[in-house]
Design a protein around this motif. Sequence first.
Motif, mmCIF file in Angstrom:
data_model
loop_
_atom_site.group_PDB
_atom_site.id
_atom_site.type_symbol
_atom_site.label_atom_id
_atom_site.label_comp_id
_atom_site.label_asym_id
_atom_site.label_seq_id
_atom_site.Cartn_x
_atom_site.Cartn_y
_atom_site.Cartn_z
ATOM 1 N N ALA A 226 34.658 34.434 36.152
ATOM 2 C CA ALA A 226 35.121 33.668 37.316
ATOM 3 C C ALA A 226 36.495 33.061 37.048
ATOM 4 N N GLN A 227 36.699 32.537 35.862
ATOM 5 C CA GLN A 227 37.995 31.976 35.499
ATOM 6 C C GLN A 227 39.080 33.054 35.493
ATOM 7 N N SER A 229 39.136 35.767 37.379
ATOM 8 C CA SER A 229 39.461 36.086 38.776
ATOM 9 C C SER A 229 40.359 35.020 39.394
ATOM 10 N N ALA A 230 40.058 33.752 39.104
ATOM 11 C CA ALA A 230 40.877 32.665 39.638
ATOM 12 C C ALA A 230 42.303 32.716 39.079
ATOM 13 N N GLN A 231 42.421 33.021 37.784
ATOM 14 C CA GLN A 231 43.744 33.099 37.170
ATOM 15 C C GLN A 231 44.549 34.261 37.744
ATOM 16 N N ALA A 233 44.246 35.511 40.748
ATOM 17 C CA ALA A 233 44.657 35.132 42.098
ATOM 18 C C ALA A 233 45.870 34.199 42.056
ATOM 19 N N GLN A 234 45.874 33.282 41.104
ATOM 20 C CA GLN A 234 47.001 32.367 40.980
ATOM 21 C C GLN A 234 48.295 33.115 40.673
#
Length: 477
Positions: A226-227, A229-231, A233-234
């Motif tokens: 999850a981390q 994927s978030a990174q 996207a950022q």
Amino acid sequence: MTRSLATFAAALAAVLLAACAGGPTRVEPLPAADLPGQWQAPLPHNGQAADLARWWEQFDDPTLARLVAAAQAVNPTLATARSRIAQARATRVGAGAALLPQVDADASIVRGRQDFVSPLGTLAQGGVQAAWEIDLFGANRAGRDAAQARLEGAQANWHAARVSVAAEVASAYVGLRACEAQLVTTRTDADSRGETARLTELSARAGFQPPAVAALSRASAAQARAQLSAQQAQCDVSVKALVALTGIAEPALREQLAAASTQLPQPAQIGVAAVPGELLNQRPDLHVAARELVAASADVSQARARRWPRITLSGSISAARFEAAGVTGDGTLWSLGPLAVSLPLFDGGTRAANVEAAKARYDEAAASYRATLRGAVREVEEALVQLDATARQTEDARIAVEGYEASFKATDARFRGGLASLFELEDARRSAAQANSQYIDLQRQRVNAWIALYRALGGGWTPADHSASAGHEPVVK
């Protein structure tokens, strides 16, 4: 009649002399506000003041220089600033023209009868008329000075906008590179947690690990994914921000960015003058504020001058030719005058109110100048503090990364040998990941501190640069 004319002339002379004696007094521009004798924050070492002139080219990253140039070519703020230069230049031309004679020419031709008995004829004539306001009390000169100051301010404002755009693009670019470096760290962490979860699951199936430990390992792996994927996207959002800033199509931009992925640019150091007063010759926004102050001073002078008589002189010369029934006649007419004097007697306080309004605008410009100066000093001080702080933190952060990485590797080896628990492994992994993330963020902060110092010092601008034409392409500095 003669006595009346003499009386009027004497009265007019007395008025003019009184006006000359009590005419408008130019409001002097505000002197430089008090500045500290030296910087309170430590100065960077080994820098050269000339580095600012082509600072972006001194990075070890040519992609950054290209992005800055692209952004400066398409930025709407710069386009607006160029438009304002053109407007100010046109205003300056108009204000200067008020000091010169106004000359008009006319020509006409008429064919017909002048009366019932005159033969059919043709009358052709042309002439020149001129009028000039004698700027005895300096109203028009003050208007020209105000327009000139605002033109110089508009030109300096273009440079201020250019420096601001360059700094914004550079900060966005550094943020993207830091995000990519964080992405690599996050992906490595996710892969490690996934492998730990795989091994723990096999061990649990064989009965060597309890189900709770296997569940913990699966949860840790899912959290890492999850981390990741978030990174990711950022980082994608950061790319799109650069697309908007530079006007480069996203596929082409990603191709340029791929050349140096995850590498944070390392800037050349910047020299800072020991005396804060040097900012007055380095910041285009300070020059803008100073020129607005000069323009406001000229506005006060012009408003005062409008309270005194206006003197205009006019004249004309014309030539005419008349033809009728084979008879031709021509001649020239000229006149000089009248010399007209307009005496403001009663306007309900309008002119006095205009003077007070101009003075209020001058006070506003003075306050703005002082605030801009204080803000400039603050920006330099803050950038210097950040540079000093990040320099002192860098070595400790590097030692922390190496130490936590070594601890994690040792704990991982012990875990695989059955001598350490999963809780110990996850704690060591979390500490190592946090230390590495903090180190990358510290690098980003340090580069941004250099960029902030570049911007605070004016980006290599000098007062001579305000003569640049609005039509010139932005220069990468």
